[in-house]
Design a protein around this motif. Structure first.
Motif, PDB file in Angstrom:
ATOM      1  N   THR A   1       0.836  -1.206   0.000  1.00 21.56           N
ATOM      2  CA  THR A   1       0.000   0.000   0.000  1.00 21.56           C
ATOM      3  C   THR A   1       0.871   1.256   0.000  1.00 21.56           C
ATOM      4  OG1 THR A   1      -1.531  -1.263   1.349  1.00 21.56           O
ATOM      5  CG2 THR A   1      -1.952   1.094   1.182  1.00 21.56           C
TER       6      THR A   1
ATOM      7  N   VAL B   1       2.299   1.819  -3.428  1.00 19.18           N
ATOM      8  CA  VAL B   1       1.270   2.335  -4.336  1.00 19.18           C
ATOM      9  C   VAL B   1       1.008   3.808  -4.067  1.00 19.18           C
ATOM     10  CG1 VAL B   1      -1.204   2.232  -4.830  1.00 19.18           C
ATOM     11  CG2 VAL B   1       0.147   0.150  -4.830  1.00 19.18           C
TER      12      VAL B   1
ATOM     13  N   VAL C   1       3.898   5.873  -5.493  1.00 22.40           N
ATOM     14  CA  VAL C   1       3.861   5.939  -6.965  1.00 22.40           C
ATOM     15  C   VAL C   1       2.719   6.849  -7.426  1.00 22.40           C
ATOM     16  CG1 VAL C   1       3.435   4.597  -9.057  1.00 22.40           C
ATOM     17  CG2 VAL C   1       4.970   3.703  -7.323  1.00 22.40           C
ATOM     18  N   VAL C   2       1.538   6.711  -6.795  1.00 24.36           N
ATOM     19  CA  VAL C   2       0.379   7.529  -7.200  1.00 24.36           C
ATOM     20  C   VAL C   2       0.643   9.003  -6.938  1.00 24.36           C
ATOM     21  CG1 VAL C   2      -2.008   8.056  -6.563  1.00 24.36           C
ATOM     22  CG2 VAL C   2      -1.339   5.702  -7.014  1.00 24.36           C
TER      23      VAL C   2
ATOM     24  N   MET D   1       3.069  10.214  -9.624  1.00 19.25           N
ATOM     25  CA  MET D   1       2.382  10.336 -10.922  1.00 19.25           C
ATOM     26  C   MET D   1       1.438  11.538 -10.927  1.00 19.25           C
ATOM     27  SD  MET D   1       3.492   8.032 -12.958  1.00 19.25           S
ATOM     28  CE  MET D   1       2.337   7.743 -14.242  1.00 19.25           C
ATOM     29  N   SER D   2       0.755  11.757  -9.775  1.00 20.76           N
ATOM     30  CA  SER D   2      -0.168  12.897  -9.685  1.00 20.76           C
ATOM     31  C   SER D   2       0.589  14.214  -9.810  1.00 20.76           C
ATOM     32  CB  SER D   2      -0.917  12.876  -8.352  1.00 20.76           C
ATOM     33  OG  SER D   2      -1.619  11.678  -8.225  1.00 20.76           O
TER      34      SER D   2
ATOM     35  N   ILE E   1       3.436  14.675 -11.382  1.00 21.66           N
ATOM     36  CA  ILE E   1       3.864  14.805 -12.790  1.00 21.66           C
ATOM     37  C   ILE E   1       2.681  15.256 -13.658  1.00 21.66           C
ATOM     38  CG2 ILE E   1       4.706  13.526 -14.813  1.00 21.66           C
ATOM     39  CD1 ILE E   1       6.332  11.790 -12.876  1.00 21.66           C
ATOM     40  N   ALA E   2       1.497  14.662 -13.420  1.00 24.47           N
ATOM     41  CA  ALA E   2       0.303  15.038 -14.193  1.00 24.47           C
ATOM     42  C   ALA E   2      -0.046  16.503 -13.962  1.00 24.47           C
ATOM     43  CB  ALA E   2      -0.871  14.148 -13.800  1.00 24.47           C
TER      44      ALA E   2
ATOM     45  N   THR F   1       2.342  18.683 -15.794  1.00 22.47           N
ATOM     46  CA  THR F   1       2.049  18.638 -17.235  1.00 22.47           C
ATOM     47  C   THR F   1       0.882  19.558 -17.569  1.00 22.47           C
ATOM     48  OG1 THR F   1       2.759  16.340 -17.237  1.00 22.47           O
ATOM     49  CG2 THR F   1       1.537  17.080 -19.159  1.00 22.47           C
ATOM     50  N   VAL F   2      -0.174  19.464 -16.740  1.00 17.71           N
ATOM     51  CA  VAL F   2      -1.358  20.305 -16.984  1.00 17.71           C
ATOM     52  C   VAL F   2      -0.991  21.778 -16.876  1.00 17.71           C
ATOM     53  CG1 VAL F   2      -3.601  20.961 -16.029  1.00 17.71           C
ATOM     54  CG2 VAL F   2      -3.030  18.553 -16.301  1.00 17.71           C
TER      55      VAL F   2
ATOM     56  N   VAL G   1       0.976  22.827 -19.963  1.00 19.39           N
ATOM     57  CA  VAL G   1       0.129  22.943 -21.157  1.00 19.39           C
ATOM     58  C   VAL G   1      -0.732  24.202 -21.067  1.00 19.39           C
ATOM     59  CG1 VAL G   1      -1.845  21.895 -22.331  1.00 19.39           C
ATOM     60  CG2 VAL G   1       0.123  20.508 -21.740  1.00 19.39           C
TER      61      VAL G   1
ATOM     62  N   ASP H   1       1.279  27.090 -22.043  1.00 24.74           N
ATOM     63  CA  ASP H   1       1.460  27.102 -23.503  1.00 24.74           C
ATOM     64  C   ASP H   1       0.232  27.688 -24.194  1.00 24.74           C
ATOM     65  OD1 ASP H   1       3.913  26.042 -23.369  1.00 24.74           O
ATOM     66  OD2 ASP H   1       3.400  24.028 -24.060  1.00 24.74           O
ATOM     67  N   VAL H   2      -0.946  27.232 -23.742  1.00 24.77           N
ATOM     68  CA  VAL H   2      -2.201  27.702 -24.356  1.00 24.77           C
ATOM     69  C   VAL H   2      -2.348  29.200 -24.135  1.00 24.77           C
ATOM     70  CG1 VAL H   2      -4.724  27.547 -24.225  1.00 24.77           C
ATOM     71  CG2 VAL H   2      -3.350  25.467 -24.184  1.00 24.77           C
TER      72      VAL H   2
ATOM     73  N   GLU I   1      -4.015  -7.570   0.672  1.00 26.49           N
ATOM     74  CA  GLU I   1      -3.480  -6.199   0.643  1.00 26.49           C
ATOM     75  C   GLU I   1      -2.944  -5.861  -0.751  1.00 26.49           C
ATOM     76  OE1 GLU I   1      -0.127  -5.448   3.119  1.00 26.49           O
ATOM     77  OE2 GLU I   1      -0.082  -3.351   2.492  1.00 26.49           O
TER      78      GLU I   1
ATOM     79  N   ALA J   1      -4.178  -3.064  -3.207  1.00 29.46           N
ATOM     80  CA  ALA J   1      -3.224  -2.067  -3.709  1.00 29.46           C
ATOM     81  C   ALA J   1      -3.269  -1.981  -5.233  1.00 29.46           C
ATOM     82  CB  ALA J   1      -1.816  -2.434  -3.243  1.00 29.46           C
TER      83      ALA J   1
ATOM     84  N   MET K   1      -4.527   5.377 -11.518  1.00 30.74           N
ATOM     85  CA  MET K   1      -3.885   5.538 -12.829  1.00 30.74           C
ATOM     86  C   MET K   1      -4.898   5.888 -13.916  1.00 30.74           C
ATOM     87  SD  MET K   1      -0.693   5.513 -12.758  1.00 30.74           S
ATOM     88  CE  MET K   1      -0.773   6.286 -11.155  1.00 30.74           C
TER      89      MET K   1
ATOM     90  N   VAL L   1      -5.272   9.558 -13.484  1.00 37.79           N
ATOM     91  CA  VAL L   1      -4.044  10.258 -13.885  1.00 37.79           C
ATOM     92  C   VAL L   1      -3.848  10.191 -15.404  1.00 37.79           C
ATOM     93  CG1 VAL L   1      -1.525  10.188 -13.733  1.00 37.79           C
ATOM     94  CG2 VAL L   1      -2.882  10.006 -11.669  1.00 37.79           C
TER      95      VAL L   1
ATOM     96  N   PHE M   1      -3.522  13.173 -18.208  1.00 42.23           N
ATOM     97  CA  PHE M   1      -2.465  13.234 -19.236  1.00 42.23           C
ATOM     98  C   PHE M   1      -3.070  13.369 -20.639  1.00 42.23           C
ATOM     99  CE2 PHE M   1       0.693  11.286 -16.225  1.00 42.23           C
ATOM    100  CZ  PHE M   1       1.657  12.259 -16.378  1.00 42.23           C
TER     101      PHE M   1
ATOM    102  N   ALA N   1      -3.473  23.772 -28.920  1.00 40.62           N
ATOM    103  CA  ALA N   1      -2.630  24.972 -28.904  1.00 40.62           C
ATOM    104  C   ALA N   1      -1.673  24.968 -30.091  1.00 40.62           C
ATOM    105  CB  ALA N   1      -1.844  25.038 -27.602  1.00 40.62           C
TER     106      ALA N   1
END
Lengths: 145, 136
Positions: free
Chosen positions: A14, A17, A20-21, A24-25, A27-28, A31-32, A35, A38-39, B14, B18, B26, B29, B33, B43
């Motif tokens: 857990t 995870v 990692v989440v 990733m969040s 990074i997202a 990115t947003v 962008v 840029d717009v 678990e 997970a 994901m 996310v 993306f 754009a």
């Protein structure tokens, strides 16, 4: 011999995870944000170009207004000196005549201005007015210090 | 032995939870993306359309024979030659319209360049140039 065993304890999966989440969040999100910037930059560039184009169009209409005034006195002028004097008398507000150059400024919507100048051609010439300067000056003040 | 078996089961449960949680997160996310990618492409398309319209307008303003320039560029014109159209491979339609506006001492030549996106009523990009020509 001391032999240690690797244990995949409770909560480790857990935790991995979640890490990692979260990464990733982030990074997202970055990115947003990138962008969106840029717009916004693209829209701003398009808007600025349109505003400068509008200023150029306004400058052409200013030239037409000036030409209408010049045209009205051209027929009655005897020589170039009298012609210049007559033009000086009928110049619309905001226009200045120095020698044979008539200059004025057309405001652009972005705070800048178009610095415009035309040459008053002699009576014998084929044209009445000829563009000599059409220069954009930015409204942004840059202080080097 | 029984206690060890319970621990293994708890660990498996678990890990399954997970994996489920990871998949759900994901999905969200990846959606973000994808949306960012779509915005970026829009754009980019807007920049390309603007650059193309700007370049065309500058060339038309500098040209002595705008019709020849447009014909060379693959544009096709309406009967009176006042509207020229070009559809590119990506579906964007570029339209050039020439208008004459009579003024007291001359004529204003107006050139409108519009880039239309397929399926959209409003122009994607719209630019105008003017050139005053005095009448003797």
């Amino acid at each position: 011999m001391d032999k240690r065993e690797f244990h995949f304890g409770p909560g480790a999966a857990t935790l991995m995870v979640v890490v990692v989440v979260v990464i990733m969040s982030i990074i997202a999100l970055l990115t947003v944000l990138s962008v969106r910037s840029d717009v916004r930059l693209t829209e701003r560039a398009a808007e600025l170009y349109s505003l400068r184009r509008e200023a150029q169009i306004a400058a052409e209409y200013d030239l037409a207004r000036l030409d209408a005034a010049v045209c009205g006195v051209r027929a009655g002028a005897g020589d170039d000196g009298a012609y210049r004097g007559a033009v000086q008398a009928v110049l619309p507000d905001g226009y200045t005549l120095e020698g044979d150059i008539i200059s004025w400024q057309t405001q652009a919507g972005d705070g800048g201005a178009l610095d415009c100048a035309v040459r008053l051609e002699p009576l014998a010439g084929d044209h009445r007015l000829t563009w000599v300067r059409h220069r954009y000056t930015s409204g942004d003040q840059f202080d080097a210090e | 032995m029984n206690r060890r078996g319970n621990n293994v089961n708890a660990l498996l449960v678990e890990i399954l939870i997970a994996i489920l949680l990871f998949s759900l997160c994901m999905t969200v996310v990846l959606g973000v993306f994808l949306k960012a990618h779509e915005s970026s492409r829009n754009a980019e398309a807007m920049t390309d359309a603007m650059d193309a319209a700007r370049s065309l307008l500058e060339r038309l303003s500098a040209s002595d024979d705008a019709s020849a320039l447009l014909a060379e560029g693959g544009f096709t014109s309406a009967e009176d030659g006042s509207v020229w159209t070009l559809a590119d491979a990506s579906g964007f339609v570029t339209q050039v319209r020439f208008t004459l506006e009579p003024l007291p001492s001359g004529t204003m030549h107006l050139t409108d360049v519009e880039v239309l996106k397929p399926g959209e009523a409003e122009p994607h990009t719209s630019l105008r140039a003017a050139h005053y020509e005095e009448v003797q």
